[in-house]
Design a protein around this motif. Structure first.
Motif, short mmCIF file in Angstrom:
data_model
loop_
_atom_site.label_atom_id
_atom_site.label_comp_id
_atom_site.label_asym_id
_atom_site.label_seq_id
_atom_site.Cartn_x
_atom_site.Cartn_y
_atom_site.Cartn_z
N SER A 30 38.85 15.26 -40.48
CA SER A 30 39.00 16.72 -40.56
C SER A 30 40.19 17.17 -41.39
O SER A 30 40.17 18.25 -41.96
CB SER A 30 39.13 17.30 -39.14
OG SER A 30 37.94 17.17 -38.43
N HIS A 31 41.25 16.37 -41.41
CA HIS A 31 42.48 16.79 -42.07
C HIS A 31 42.67 16.13 -43.43
O HIS A 31 43.79 16.10 -43.96
CB HIS A 31 43.67 16.53 -41.15
CG HIS A 31 43.64 17.36 -39.91
ND1 HIS A 31 44.11 18.65 -39.87
CD2 HIS A 31 43.14 17.10 -38.66
CE1 HIS A 31 43.93 19.15 -38.66
NE2 HIS A 31 43.35 18.23 -37.92
N TRP A 123 45.96 16.72 -32.20
CA TRP A 123 44.68 16.27 -32.74
C TRP A 123 44.46 14.81 -32.39
O TRP A 123 45.34 13.97 -32.62
CB TRP A 123 44.64 16.44 -34.27
CG TRP A 123 43.26 16.32 -34.82
CD1 TRP A 123 42.67 15.19 -35.35
CD2 TRP A 123 42.27 17.35 -34.89
NE1 TRP A 123 41.38 15.47 -35.74
CE2 TRP A 123 41.11 16.79 -35.48
CE3 TRP A 123 42.26 18.69 -34.51
CZ2 TRP A 123 39.95 17.53 -35.69
CZ3 TRP A 123 41.11 19.43 -34.72
CH2 TRP A 123 39.97 18.85 -35.31
N CYS A 125 41.89 11.76 -33.09
CA CYS A 125 40.77 11.18 -33.82
C CYS A 125 40.35 9.91 -33.10
O CYS A 125 41.10 8.93 -33.07
CB CYS A 125 41.15 10.86 -35.27
SG CYS A 125 39.87 9.96 -36.15
N GLU A 144 37.92 14.81 -32.75
CA GLU A 144 36.90 14.33 -33.67
C GLU A 144 36.50 12.92 -33.29
O GLU A 144 37.30 12.15 -32.75
CB GLU A 144 37.36 14.40 -35.13
CG GLU A 144 38.43 13.41 -35.51
CD GLU A 144 38.85 13.55 -37.00
OE1 GLU A 144 38.82 14.68 -37.53
OE2 GLU A 144 39.22 12.54 -37.59
N ILE A 170 34.23 17.12 -33.38
CA ILE A 170 33.57 17.09 -34.68
C ILE A 170 33.13 15.66 -34.95
O ILE A 170 33.88 14.71 -34.72
CB ILE A 170 34.52 17.59 -35.78
CG1 ILE A 170 35.03 18.99 -35.46
CG2 ILE A 170 33.84 17.58 -37.15
CD1 ILE A 170 36.18 19.44 -36.33
N ARG A 198 29.05 14.82 -40.09
CA ARG A 198 29.66 15.05 -41.39
C ARG A 198 30.00 13.69 -42.00
O ARG A 198 30.14 12.70 -41.30
CB ARG A 198 30.94 15.88 -41.26
CG ARG A 198 30.75 17.23 -40.60
CD ARG A 198 32.08 17.98 -40.58
NE ARG A 198 32.00 19.19 -39.78
CZ ARG A 198 32.99 20.06 -39.63
NH1 ARG A 198 34.16 19.83 -40.23
NH2 ARG A 198 32.86 21.13 -38.86
N SER A 200 32.68 11.30 -43.80
CA SER A 200 34.11 11.05 -44.03
C SER A 200 34.23 9.88 -44.99
O SER A 200 33.52 8.87 -44.85
CB SER A 200 34.83 10.73 -42.72
OG SER A 200 36.19 10.36 -42.96
#
Length: 210
Positions: A30-31, A123, A125, A144, A170, A198, A200
């Motif tokens: 995401s980042h 956050w 991950c 995520e 996510i 999504r 990555s």
């Protein structure tokens, strides 16, 4: 064998086996594209055969380092810190994250989730591994879910993990670097047919940065 007084500091999270620390661009999830200071903590018993930092596995190879020193270094560079490994949740992350928060830093973690969650994170991950599945605390709090795709069977694993993670996470599929030519087209096709996911990519490797 560490001296007793140092081992006590490690046990309470006041010292951690620091493998490396560096300022770079976050390359995944995401980042992606954001500047971040990475803190890589040694020690991991998850044992992924495709791990690209196997030298991080043995915590004894990495010197116990004061949390205050680690935080002081991080605060010089970015407003975002990413704690990675190894497996950082092998250790108590409470003191490290508290100190980083005192410096008004955003604090992220990259984890397999194989150990119970400790620390306070902006956050999380979660990148789960088949041979040591995540704990419920990490499933419940992950922001995520990033599943590494090494072969076609990993799509099944990804769906299994998506069922277990919280509804707000996510969902990302990321090709394992050595298999990227083979797996990336499959991931693109999968995401187009399953748009809850999504793509990555390890963009830092394409950029040839840490």
């Amino acid at each position: 064998m560490l001296p007793k007084e140092i081992q006590l500091e490690v046990n309470k999270g006041a010292m951690l086996p620091l493998m490396e620390e560096f300022y770079t661009i976050q390359g995944e999830g995401s980042h992606t594209g954001r500047a971040a200071y990475f803190i890589r903590i040694g020690g991991c018993d998850v044992g992924c055969h495709w791990c690209d930092v196997k030298e991080s596995w043995n915590a004894e190879l990495h010197p116990p380092t004061s949390v205050d020193l680690i935080v002081g270094n991080a605060a010089k560079y970015a407003d975002t810190v990413v704690v990675t490994g190894g497996e950082p949740l092998s250790w108590d992350m409470t003191l490290l994250t508290n100190r980083l928060k005192e410096k008004k830093l955003k604090v992220h973690i990259e984890t397999s989730g194989a150990f119970p969650l400790s620390g306070t994170w902006d956050w999380i991950c979660l990148s789960p591994k088949k041979n040591k599945l995540p704990t419920q605390t990490v499933y419940d709090n992950a922001h995520e879910l990033k599943v590494i795709i090494y072969n076609k069977h990993d799509f099944i694993f990804a769906e299994e993990q998506a069922e277990l993670v919280n509804d707000n996470a996510i969902l990302f599929l990321q090709p394992e670097w050595s298999k990227k030519e083979e797996m990336t087209p499959l991931i693109v096709d999968y995401v187009m047919n399953n748009p809850k996911w999504r793509v990555s990519l390890q963009t830092h490797k394409y950029l040839n940065i840490p």
